[in-house]
Design a protein around this motif. Structure first.
Motif, mmCIF file in Angstrom:
data_model
loop_
_atom_site.group_PDB
_atom_site.id
_atom_site.type_symbol
_atom_site.label_atom_id
_atom_site.label_comp_id
_atom_site.label_asym_id
_atom_site.label_seq_id
_atom_site.Cartn_x
_atom_site.Cartn_y
_atom_site.Cartn_z
ATOM 1 N N ALA A 245 0.826 -1.208 0.000
ATOM 2 C CA ALA A 245 0.000 0.000 0.000
ATOM 3 C C ALA A 245 0.859 1.257 0.000
ATOM 4 C CB ALA A 245 -0.939 -0.011 1.205
ATOM 5 N N PHE A 246 1.955 1.238 0.742
ATOM 6 C CA PHE A 246 2.866 2.385 0.722
ATOM 7 C C PHE A 246 3.437 2.589 -0.678
ATOM 8 C CE2 PHE A 246 3.243 2.083 5.414
ATOM 9 C CZ PHE A 246 3.069 3.430 5.710
ATOM 10 N N GLY A 247 3.817 1.507 -1.330
ATOM 11 C CA GLY A 247 4.399 1.620 -2.658
ATOM 12 C C GLY A 247 3.436 2.149 -3.695
ATOM 13 N N ARG A 248 2.159 1.795 -3.574
ATOM 14 C CA ARG A 248 1.159 2.206 -4.559
ATOM 15 C C ARG A 248 0.541 3.560 -4.224
ATOM 16 N NH1 ARG A 248 3.703 -0.901 -6.040
ATOM 17 N NH2 ARG A 248 4.234 0.956 -7.226
ATOM 18 N N CYS A 249 0.574 3.949 -2.961
ATOM 19 C CA CYS A 249 -0.076 5.198 -2.551
ATOM 20 C C CYS A 249 0.901 6.336 -2.283
ATOM 21 C CB CYS A 249 -0.908 4.963 -1.288
ATOM 22 S SG CYS A 249 -2.253 3.777 -1.495
ATOM 23 N N ASN A 303 -3.967 -7.377 8.976
ATOM 24 C CA ASN A 303 -5.045 -7.852 8.103
ATOM 25 C C ASN A 303 -4.811 -7.321 6.689
ATOM 26 O OD1 ASN A 303 -6.366 -9.304 10.074
ATOM 27 N ND2 ASN A 303 -7.668 -7.594 10.687
ATOM 28 N N ALA A 304 -4.802 -8.216 5.733
ATOM 29 C CA ALA A 304 -4.395 -7.852 4.378
ATOM 30 C C ALA A 304 -5.445 -7.069 3.609
ATOM 31 C CB ALA A 304 -4.028 -9.124 3.596
ATOM 32 N N ASP A 305 -6.704 -7.431 3.730
ATOM 33 C CA ASP A 305 -7.749 -6.893 2.853
ATOM 34 C C ASP A 305 -7.827 -5.362 2.837
ATOM 35 O OD1 ASP A 305 -8.355 -9.435 2.126
ATOM 36 O OD2 ASP A 305 -10.108 -9.632 3.428
ATOM 37 N N PRO A 306 -7.801 -4.669 3.996
ATOM 38 C CA PRO A 306 -7.899 -3.201 3.950
ATOM 39 C C PRO A 306 -6.763 -2.550 3.169
ATOM 40 C CG PRO A 306 -8.306 -3.997 6.177
ATOM 41 C CD PRO A 306 -7.781 -5.154 5.391
ATOM 42 N N PHE A 307 -5.570 -3.121 3.246
ATOM 43 C CA PHE A 307 -4.419 -2.516 2.574
ATOM 44 C C PHE A 307 -4.427 -2.804 1.076
ATOM 45 C CE2 PHE A 307 -3.068 -2.997 7.009
ATOM 46 C CZ PHE A 307 -2.752 -1.679 7.280
ATOM 47 N N TYR A 308 -4.858 -3.994 0.694
ATOM 48 C CA TYR A 308 -4.987 -4.271 -0.734
ATOM 49 C C TYR A 308 -6.079 -3.389 -1.350
ATOM 50 C CZ TYR A 308 -1.871 -8.318 -0.633
ATOM 51 O OH TYR A 308 -0.771 -9.137 -0.535
ATOM 52 N N ALA A 309 -7.160 -3.180 -0.593
ATOM 53 C CA ALA A 309 -8.223 -2.308 -1.096
ATOM 54 C C ALA A 309 -7.720 -0.878 -1.247
ATOM 55 C CB ALA A 309 -9.421 -2.362 -0.153
ATOM 56 N N LEU A 310 -6.946 -0.418 -0.280
ATOM 57 C CA LEU A 310 -6.379 0.926 -0.355
ATOM 58 C C LEU A 310 -5.427 1.037 -1.545
ATOM 59 C CD1 LEU A 310 -5.904 3.744 0.853
ATOM 60 C CD2 LEU A 310 -4.132 2.724 2.323
ATOM 61 N N ALA A 311 -4.612 0.016 -1.771
ATOM 62 C CA ALA A 311 -3.677 0.034 -2.898
ATOM 63 C C ALA A 311 -4.428 0.101 -4.229
ATOM 64 C CB ALA A 311 -2.784 -1.201 -2.858
ATOM 65 N N ARG A 312 -5.508 -0.666 -4.359
ATOM 66 C CA ARG A 312 -6.292 -0.621 -5.599
ATOM 67 C C ARG A 312 -6.884 0.763 -5.824
ATOM 68 N NH1 ARG A 312 -7.876 -5.844 -3.745
ATOM 69 N NH2 ARG A 312 -9.770 -4.960 -2.808
#
Length: 439
Positions: A245-249, A303-312
């Motif tokens: 998420a840091f890398g994408r945001c 928890n992975a889901d919130p960060f993957y959602a943020l990255a998307r």
């Protein structure tokens, strides 16, 4: 290629010098116990929790890889929980072991006897390794694992001995408990072999099967540990989605909120980029946050889901062009635009670290790039085995984020390739000089 036997007395002497230097640094000049804050305090606290209740179920225990705090727990269990000098001595020993590892690695790919000796001296006095050895962090043991894996991969290519494959796999397995990214190095080394099988005749598929034995064993134990703490499938750690998420945001700080509990994390290199945003708003290497410098998710850090959602969400907001610039910026940041943390946070140690980074970029980076480019030639397949590790580093940086601190563990490989690049450059210069002026 004919390999000369190593000069053992010289190598032993330089190794002992490196050990003495690191003992003075870790016990007198920069005792790690006086720098137990942030990440260092976290490793020590997790080692204490492991000693207090080794079977305790705690989801937060899987956020970071477990190898470092397990190492501390083992040392403290043997030498005393409050004996902070013991792990400092262990780190001095690990740091000193890099001298023979780097020298022998250099000896495998560089012709002549001078380069391995100079490489040993460079490893002895290499400030980033000395500095990071004065903090209870994962960098130093991971550096040993990466350098050992590179050395054993070359020894396997040269000898074809089954034990070298096992040692290679063991180094990768231990390194994975410190930083799982080394598993990508294993995959890329295998791909290099597939592409260069004729140039690497002593390596066979059975060698990779043998190398996988310790890796699979460690991953099985890691998966069982992850399931014990989280109650779901996983491998070594759960911080991958957060870093992604840091890398994408390109956020400076991401905060996780759940049931009144708030935790946050901010990688130092993103803070450096934020500083550059203010000073050089139109520079290529800058923060350019996708949704803002500070972001919040609902959930926990593991928890992975919130960060993957943020990255998307960040990818959708920026588009592929900005994401590509992010990725390229991360690669550049492996060598510049930031200073190795924790030294970056203190005036006393910031200057020597900055000088060390500058010297690396001037003296080692250019010839390393020469050798890296040469590794694509068919007859330099052994060089490609080393380059695979650096390519893994670059790919991980592109996916997550870059930091000089994350590159430093690979500097043993950089040093070996740099000396090869220097000898190639000198050979080329000599070849174009008139015969009368050649030395």
């Amino acid at each position: 290629m004919t390999l000369r036997p190593p000069r053992r007395p010289f190598l032993v002497a330089v190794t002992l010098l490196a050990l003495a230097l690191r003992l003075v640094w870790n016990l007198v000049v920069h005792p790690p116990e006086e720098h137990l804050y942030s990440d260092m305090a976290g490793y020590f606290e997790r080692s204490t929790a492991l000693l207090d209740a080794p079977l305790r179920k705690e989801p937060s225990a899987v956020l970071f890889p477990y190898g470092t705090h397990v190492l501390f727990a083992l040392v403290r269990a043997v030498f005393g929980r409050e004996n902070h000098a013991a792990p400092a001595v262990v780190y001095a020993l690990l740091g000193a072991s890099l001298v023979p590892l780097v020298s022998l690695l250099c000896e495998r790919i560089v012709r002549g006897r001078i380069a391995p000796r100079i490489a040993a001296l460079l490893a002895c006095f290499y400030y980033p390794w000395i500095s990071l050895g004065g903090y209870f962090l994962s960098e130093l043991p991971f550096t040993v694992c990466v350098t050992a894996a590179a050395l054993f991969s070359l020894r396997l290519a040269d000898t074809g001995r089954a034990r070298e494959a096992f040692f290679f796999g063991t180094a990768v397995a231990l390194g994975a408990t410190l930083r799982p990214q080394i598993l990508l190095s294993l995959a890329l080394v295998f791909l290099v072999w597939l592409a260069r099988r004729r140039a690497l005749p002593r390596i066979r598929l059975a060698h990779f099967a043998r190398a996988l034995v310790p890796v699979v064993l460690v991953l099985a134990v890691s998966a069982a540990r992850f399931h014990h703490h989280m109650g779901r499938a996983g491998l070594i750690s759960a911080n991958g989605p957060l870093n992604y998420a840091f890398g994408r945001c390109h956020a400076v700080d991401i905060e996780a909120r759940t049931r009144g509990y708030v935790s946050s994390f901010g990688p130092p290199p993103m803070g450096y980029l934020a500083y550059r945003d203010k000073k050089y708003p139109d520079a290529f290497v800058r923060l350019d946050a996708a949704l803002g410098p500070k972001l919040t998710v609902q959930g926990t850090m593991w928890n992975a889901d919130p960060f993957y959602a943020l990255a998307r969400k960040c990818v959708a907001a920026t588009g592929l062009v900005r994401q590509a610039r992010y990725a390229l910026s991360h690669v550049i940041m492996l060598w510049g635009y930031n200073i190795v943390w924790p030294d970056s946070g203190t005036d006393t140690y910031r200057r020597p670290m900055r000088r060390a980074i500058d010297l690396h970029n001037v003296l080692l980076l250019p010839p390393m790039l020469v050798a890296f480019a040469a590794s694509f030639r068919r007859h330099l397949a052994r060089h490609a085995l080393l380059s695979a590790h650096l390519l893994a580093l670059v790919l991980v940086a592109m996916l997550y984020f870059g930091d000089v601190r994350y590159r430093v563990p690979y500097d043993g490989i950089v040093i070996a390739l740099a000396f090869d690049g220097i000898t190639r450059g000198l050979g080329w210069v000599r070849s174009i000089l008139p015969r009368k002026v050649r030395v």
